[in-house]
Design an enzyme around this catalytic site. Structure first.
Site, mmCIF file in Angstrom:
data_model
loop_
_atom_site.group_PDB
_atom_site.id
_atom_site.type_symbol
_atom_site.label_atom_id
_atom_site.label_comp_id
_atom_site.label_asym_id
_atom_site.label_seq_id
_atom_site.Cartn_x
_atom_site.Cartn_y
_atom_site.Cartn_z
ATOM 1 N N GLU A 81 2.281 23.954 43.267
ATOM 2 C CA GLU A 81 2.909 22.487 43.549
ATOM 3 C C GLU A 81 4.118 22.327 44.546
ATOM 4 O OE1 GLU A 81 3.808 21.029 39.599
ATOM 5 O OE2 GLU A 81 1.997 22.141 38.751
ATOM 6 N N HIS A 138 -1.416 19.983 24.738
ATOM 7 C CA HIS A 138 -0.713 20.965 24.281
ATOM 8 C C HIS A 138 -0.042 21.454 25.542
ATOM 9 C CE1 HIS A 138 -4.434 22.136 21.193
ATOM 10 N NE2 HIS A 138 -3.387 21.375 20.749
ATOM 11 N N GLU A 139 1.383 21.136 25.445
ATOM 12 C CA GLU A 139 2.184 21.796 26.276
ATOM 13 C C GLU A 139 2.637 23.028 25.743
ATOM 14 O OE1 GLU A 139 3.606 21.214 29.611
ATOM 15 O OE2 GLU A 139 4.062 23.274 29.174
ATOM 16 N N GLU A 159 2.620 12.987 39.363
ATOM 17 C CA GLU A 159 4.183 13.040 38.915
ATOM 18 C C GLU A 159 5.294 13.153 39.917
ATOM 19 O OE1 GLU A 159 3.356 16.267 36.101
ATOM 20 O OE2 GLU A 159 3.618 17.818 37.926
#
Ligand code: NOJ
Ligand code: CA
Length: 702
Positions: free
Chosen positions: A195, A403-404, A507
Site C-alpha cells: 500500500e 474477518h479482521e 480508504e
C-alpha cells in the site's frame, strides 16, 4: 558485439534444426562453443518463439551457469540473465550445468471463467523445456526449466526433483532489463505491504520493488515496448520481490519465512512462473493480462455457483471517516438497526450485498496489536446476526462477512470452522478478510508452539491463504482478502478467490497522508490490476468528507468516481459511500445502479501509464457495453471509436462526463449527463477534466 547479440547468434546456429514452427530443437545438438569477447563459452541453447513469431526465449548455459535471454522482433529485451536456486544445505542448483535434454510442445486451448472480466480465455503458446545437469561440486543433479512463449509475453518456472527436506535460501533468477527504461513501482519489503503511492523513475533508480513491475522501453525516443514482470501460480512458495543489483539487473528476492530462510521444501517442487508480459502499447499490457490465468491450473474446486458477482454497500466508509467505530460504544457502526437500514437501501437500489465490519468481539482497544482477541463466531450483543440474516433474505439481499485477523494466523486458523459455519448458517456467501499488521509482523506459531513473526507474502502466509480458500469452499464461501498476498492468477484454480486489495484503495482518501494522488488510478490498471481483480471500493460522492481544507479529500471529480466502476475490475464491486450521499445525488447514482460486475469481454482501448486509460467492457447478461475513461491531473479529451459495437445496431449512449468547468481541485462535482444514439462507425469524444473521468453505458437497441 553485445552479449545479447552474441547469444542471438548462438541461437541462430540452432534455428536450422527447428522443424516445429517456432520452437527450437527438441533434441539437443552437439554443444557449440562460440568464443566471443563478452560471451562465455556455452553448451547449447534452446529456444521457443511466440505464436506470432515476434518474441523468443532462449535457455542456455554460460560457463556452466544456466541463463536465459528474451528478444522481441529480433532485438534484445532481456539480456543474458542467470537462473538458479541456492539452499541452506545440500547441492545448489546454480553452477557447472549443461543442458542434457530438451523437449518442445505447443498448446492451443480455449476455456471459460465462471465469472470474470471475460468469459472466454484462449491459451495459445509454444513451450520448451530444458533439463540442466551438473556433475560439478558434488553429486550429479539436475532440474528442469519449463518456458512458455505467448504473444503476450514469456514465462518460465523451475521444476526440481525430490532431494528431501531442505531450505531454499536464494532464488537467483535475474531479469536484465534496460536500465534507463521508465518504470512504475511501489517499494517492497517495507512495512505497509503493497500500500504505497507509485513512483515513476528509470529502472536504475530502484532498489527493491513489488511485482507487477511495469516498464516502458522509451530510451532514445523509443515508444515501447512495455514490459511487466510478475509471477503466476504462487503456491507453497514465497512471494517474489525484485532487487536491483548491477544497473538494470533485477534479481528475484523472496519474502522470508519466520526463520530467515525463504522456502521450506520437502520433496519435488515447482516454483511459481516468472512472467515477463510484453506489449507494444500500455493498453496492450492490460489486454494481455490473461497470461497469468493461462499459467495457472484449471479449476480444482468445481462448482462455485454459491458465489454470484455483484455490487455491495456496507458499514465501512463510516468507520474510515470517523462517523462510526468498529468497536463497541455509542458510535458502534455494526448495530442491528444500522444494518437494517443498509439492507433496505441495498434492496431498494439493486445491490446484492451488505458488508458489515466491526460486528464481532475483538475490536475494542488496540486491535492492531491484539489479533488474538478476535472472536469470529461471537457477534457483539447489538448485532443480531440471525434476525439480520432473515431480514436480508426476505429482501433478496445477502450479508457479506468480515474477518479482521490483525494478521494473527493461529488465532484465525483455530476458529475457521466455527467462523465459516456461522456464516453458512446465516446465508452468507462472501467473506472479506483482513490482515492489518506491519509487513514483517505476521503472527505465526511454530511446530513447538512458540510465537514467531513472518512476512506478509512469505511462504507461511501463502500457505495460509490457500488453506483459507479451500476451507471456505467447503462452506460455500468466497473470499475477498484485504492486506492479501498479491494476486498471481490463482482464481482460475480456486475460483472462490474472488477479489482482494493489495494496493492503496479508497480508504487512503479518508486518512492516508497523503491521500491517493490524481495519477493513482491511471497507474493501477497497468501495474497492480494486471494481476487480477481489486476491491478498491470506488464511488465516493461526498469528495470532502473531512471538509474542504482537510488534506484528506478525494482527489478526483465525481465523474471519475463513476469511471472507476469500469476501469477497475472486481466481481464484488462496492458502492462505498454513505447511503445518504447517494440518495442526495440520484442522477449520477443511476450509473452505479446500472453497471454490472461480471463481463462477457473486456478491451482496453487506449491509454498511457500514469496518464490515462479508456476501458470498454461488455455485460455478461445483456448486449450492453460500458466504457470508462479517466485521466491524471492533466485534462484531456479522449476519442473513443465505437467499432467494438455490433455492426448495424444502434445503441443509446448514456454519458456521464465532467461538466464544462470541472476540475478536481476547484469544481469536482460538475457533471454532465446526456443521452444520444450511436452506432459502430461513430466516435465518442469524451472531455476529461483535471483528475476527471467519464462513464458511458451503451444500451443495445433491438
Ligand atoms: C483494512 C482494510 O483494507 C479495510 O477495508 C478495513 O476496513 C480495515 N482494514 C479494518 O478491517
Ligand atoms: Ca488496506
Amino acid at each position: 558485439m553485445t552479449q545479447a547479440k552474441a547469444l542471438k547468434a548462438l541461437t541462430l546456429v540452432f534455428a536450422g534444426f527447428s522443424g516445429l514452427g517456432g520452437i527450437g530443437p527438441a533434441t539437443l545438438s552437439p554443444s557449440v562453443a562460440v568464443a566471443q569477447e563478452s560471451m562465455p563459452a556455452s553448451s547449447a541453447s534452446v529456444d521457443a518463439t511466440s505464436p506470432d513469431g515476434r518474441t523468443e526465449i532462449s535457455l542456455a548455459t554460460a560457463n556452466g551457469q544456466p541463463v536465459y535471454t528474451v528478444t522481441r522482433d529480433g532485438k534484445p529485451l532481456i539480456a543474458q540473465s542467470k537462473l538458479g536456486l541456492r539452499f541452506a544445505s545440500g547441492a545448489n542448483l546454480d553452477r557447472g550445468f549443461e543442458i542434457t535434454e530438451t523437449a518442445a510442445d505447443s498448446h492451443d486451448e480455449t476455456w471459460q471463467q465462471p465469472w470474470g472480466e471475460k468469459r472466454t480465455v484462449r491459451d495459445l503458446h509454444n513451450e520448451i523445456t530444458a533439463r540442466f545437469t551438473s556433475t560439478d561440486d558434488g553429486p550429479e543433479r539436475s532440474f528442469t526449466v519449463r518456458a512458455r512463449v505467448f504473444d503476450a509475453g514469456v514465462a518460465f518456472r523451475y521444476e526440481v526433483p525430490d532431494t528431501g527436506e531442505r531450505a531454499l535460501v536464494d532464488e537467483i533468477t535475474e531479469f536484465a532489463v534496460e536500465p534507463n527504461a521508465t518504470s512504475w513501482w511501489t517499494p517492497a519489503g517495507e512495512y505497509n505491504r503493497y500500500e504505497y503511492i507509485y513512483k515513476t523513475t528509470p529502472v536504475r533508480d530502484i532498489y527493491r520493488v513489488h511485482t507487477p513491475y511495469t516498464l516502458k522501453y522509451d530510451v532514445e525516443g523509443a515508444d515501447g515496448p512495455y514490459l511487466a514482470i510478475h509471477e503466476a501460480a504462487l503456491v507453497d512458495y514465497a512471494g517474489m520481490w525484485l532487487d536491483q543489483r548491477r544497473a538494470g539487473v533485477l534479481e528475484a528476492e523472496l519474502a522470508p519465512r519466520h526463520d530467515g530462510t525463504k522456502v521450506k521444501i520437502d520433496g519435488a517442487f515447482k516454483t511459481p512462473w516468472r512472467v515477463i508480459q510484453i506489449a507494444d502499447t500500455a493498453a496492450g499490457l492490460v489486454n494481455g493480462a490473461d497470461i497469468y490465468l493461462n499459467l495457472n491450473a484449471p479449476n480444482q474446486l468445481g462448482d462455485v455457483s454459491y458465489f454470484e458477482p455483484g455490487k455491495y454497500v456496507g458499514i465501512w466508509w463510516g468507520m474510515h471517516i470517523n462517523k462510526y467505530t468498529w468497536g463497541s460504544g455509542p458510535d458502534h457502526g455494526a448495530t442491528t438497526g444500522n444494518t437494517k437500514r443498509y439492507i433496505d437501501f441495498a434492496a431498494e437500489n439493486g445491490f446484492s450485498g451488505v458488508l458489515v465490519e466491526g460486528w464481532n468481539i475483538g475490536w475494542d482497544g488496540d486491535w492492531f496489536n491484539n489479533g488474538d482477541k478476535f472472536r469470529f463466531a461471537e457477534p457483539y450483543p447489538d448485532f443480531d446476526i440471525e434476525a439480520l440474516s432473515d431480514y436480508a433474505a426476505n429482501k433478496g439481499v445477502k450479508l457479506i462477512g468480515h474477518h479482521e485477523t490483525a494478521a494473527n494466523l493461529p488465532n484465525y486458523e483455530s476458529q475457521l470452522d466455527a467462523a465459516f459455519q456461522l456464516y453458512r448458517d446465516n446465508g452468507y456467501s462472501t467473506v472479506k478478510t483482513g490482515y492489518v499488521a506491519d509487513a514483517s509482523d505476521l503472527v505465526l506459531e511454530d511446530e513447538e508452539g512458540f510465537r514467531r513473526y513472518g512476512w506478509h507474502a512469505g511462504q507461511e502466509r501463502v500457505v495460509h491463504d490457500l488453506n483459507v480458500l479451500k476451507k471456505a469452499h467447503e462452506y460455500g464461501l468466497a473470499i475477498n482478502a484485504h492486506e492479501p498476498v498479491k494476486d498471481t492468477g490463482l482464481r482460475r484454480t480456486y475460483p472462490n478467490a474472488v477479489s482482494r486489495e493489495g494496493a492503496r484503495g479508497m480508504e487512503f482518501n479518508a486518512w492516508g497522508s497523503p491521500p491517493n494522488p490524481p495519477e493513482h488510478t491511471a497507474i493501477l490498471p497497468y501495474t497492480r490490476l494486471l494481476a487480477g481483480p481489486m476491491d478498491f471500493t470506488p464511488g465516493i460522492f461526498d469528495l470532502m468528507p473531512n471538509g474542504e481544507d482537510n488534506e484528506n479529500r478525494i482527489q478526483t471529480t465525481l465523474a471519475k468516481q463513476l469511471a472507476l466502476y469500469v476501469v477497475i475490475y472486481s466481481p464484488v464491486q462496492m458502492a462505498a459511500d454513505l447511503p445518504e450521499n447517494y440518495e442526495a445525488n440520484p442522477e449520477p447514482f443511476q450509473f452505479i445502479k446500472d453497471v454490472p460486475a461480471d463481463w462477457e469481454t473486456s478491451i482496453a482501448l487506449d491509454g498511457e501509464v500514469g496518464d490515462f486509460i479508456v476501458q470498454a467492457r461488455k455485460d455478461r447478461k445483456s448486449d450492453d457495453w460500458y466504457v470508462g475513461a479517466l485521466t491524471d491531473e492533466t485534462a484531456r479529451t479522449v476519442s473513443v471509436p465505437l467499432d467494438f459495437l455490433d455492426d448495424g445496431r444502434s445503441y443509446t449512449a448514456e454519458i456521464y462526463r465532467d461538466g464544462e468547468d470541472a476540475d478536481w481541485q476547484t469544481n469536482p462535482y460538475a457533471i454532465t449527463i446526456e443521452s444520444r444514439t450511436v452506432t459502430a462507425p461513430d466516435t465518442l469524444e469524451l472531455p476529461l477534466a483535471s483528475s476527471g473521468g467519464a462513464a458511458v453505458r451503451l444500451v443495445a437497441g433491438r
